[in-house]
Design a protein around this motif. Sequence first.
Motif, PDB file in Angstrom:
ATOM      1  N   PHE A   1       9.442 -44.585 -38.677  1.00 37.68           N
ATOM      2  CA  PHE A   1       8.182 -44.850 -37.765  1.00 37.68           C
ATOM      3  C   PHE A   1       6.866 -44.807 -38.509  1.00 37.68           C
ATOM      4  O   PHE A   1       6.824 -43.791 -39.368  1.00 37.68           O
ATOM      5  N   ASP A   2       5.868 -45.699 -38.142  1.00 36.74           N
ATOM      6  CA  ASP A   2       4.523 -45.619 -38.831  1.00 36.74           C
ATOM      7  C   ASP A   2       3.642 -45.430 -37.812  1.00 36.74           C
ATOM      8  O   ASP A   2       2.890 -46.345 -37.354  1.00 36.74           O
ATOM      9  N   VAL A   3       3.491 -44.054 -37.250  1.00 35.36           N
ATOM     10  CA  VAL A   3       2.520 -43.566 -36.349  1.00 35.36           C
ATOM     11  C   VAL A   3       1.324 -43.634 -36.745  1.00 35.36           C
ATOM     12  O   VAL A   3       0.259 -44.100 -36.114  1.00 35.36           O
ATOM     13  N   ILE A   4       0.864 -43.525 -37.964  1.00 34.60           N
ATOM     14  CA  ILE A   4      -0.438 -43.536 -38.535  1.00 34.60           C
ATOM     15  C   ILE A   4      -1.213 -45.059 -38.358  1.00 34.60           C
ATOM     16  O   ILE A   4      -2.235 -45.007 -38.400  1.00 34.60           O
ATOM     17  N   ARG A   5      -0.384 -45.890 -38.456  1.00 32.95           N
ATOM     18  CA  ARG A   5      -1.064 -47.449 -38.614  1.00 32.95           C
ATOM     19  C   ARG A   5      -1.119 -48.028 -37.160  1.00 32.95           C
ATOM     20  O   ARG A   5      -1.753 -49.062 -37.010  1.00 32.95           O
ATOM     21  N   SER A   6      -1.086 -47.109 -36.205  1.00 34.35           N
ATOM     22  CA  SER A   6      -1.086 -47.831 -34.779  1.00 34.35           C
ATOM     23  C   SER A   6      -2.587 -47.950 -34.498  1.00 34.35           C
ATOM     24  O   SER A   6      -3.621 -47.437 -34.926  1.00 34.35           O
ATOM     25  N   GLY A   7      -2.781 -48.920 -33.760  1.00 32.32           N
ATOM     26  CA  GLY A   7      -4.315 -49.488 -33.556  1.00 32.32           C
ATOM     27  C   GLY A   7      -4.509 -48.545 -32.167  1.00 32.32           C
ATOM     28  O   GLY A   7      -5.781 -48.349 -31.978  1.00 32.32           O
ATOM     29  N   ARG A   8      -3.861 -47.727 -31.585  1.00 39.76           N
ATOM     30  CA  ARG A   8      -4.260 -46.590 -30.477  1.00 39.76           C
ATOM     31  C   ARG A   8      -4.926 -45.760 -31.327  1.00 39.76           C
ATOM     32  O   ARG A   8      -5.734 -45.291 -30.318  1.00 39.76           O
ATOM     33  N   TRP A   9      -5.017 -45.357 -32.533  1.00 36.60           N
ATOM     34  CA  TRP A   9      -5.907 -44.444 -32.883  1.00 36.60           C
ATOM     35  C   TRP A   9      -7.436 -44.985 -32.923  1.00 36.60           C
ATOM     36  O   TRP A   9      -8.201 -44.098 -32.888  1.00 36.60           O
TER      37      TRP A   9
END
Length: 179
Positions: free
Chosen positions: A61-69
């Motif tokens: 999973f790519d948690v880092i690339r989420s736009g939510r940040w």
Amino acid sequence: MLVIISDLHLTDGTSGSTISPGAFQLLGERLTDLAIGASQRRDGTYRPIERVDLLLLGDVFDVIRSGRWLQNRVRPWDDPTSPALFEVVSQITTDMLRHNDQALGEFRGLVKNGVLVPPATRDGRCVEGETTPVPVHIHYMVGNHDWFYHLPGENYSRLRRQIAQHMGLATNPDVPFPH
């Protein structure tokens, strides 16, 4: 048989594209082909393998690339014990599981049904036209884009349990996933 896959980078849909469910169907077909091939022994006999261990080796999973940040003040490099950080990681995880549910369903199907290979005769030949299931066990190790699932604590164990359920993991979700 050990199969290692890394860097799937499944996203929550807020940035970039993610792997299509069809690719996971092809993976299942390829695992079957590999299992049949691995059942062919050097001495020319056929003996079905006993199991398939599929190791998902980092950045599944790519948690880092989420736009939510970008939607709040919390950043992935903030204090790992911060409740605000956990809340964002939890939202991203829920979104990733939902966004990739059909693809992850292929993993669940592999665990439920195994891969189907022909059985062997007593003298080590392949029985054509018949199949028998070989169990599949899926293991998860984290990388630098999904490192949050290596964090200790009940909150993160809850996230790992969600992930394990959605993927059919053999990895114990009640302790941090290996890193």
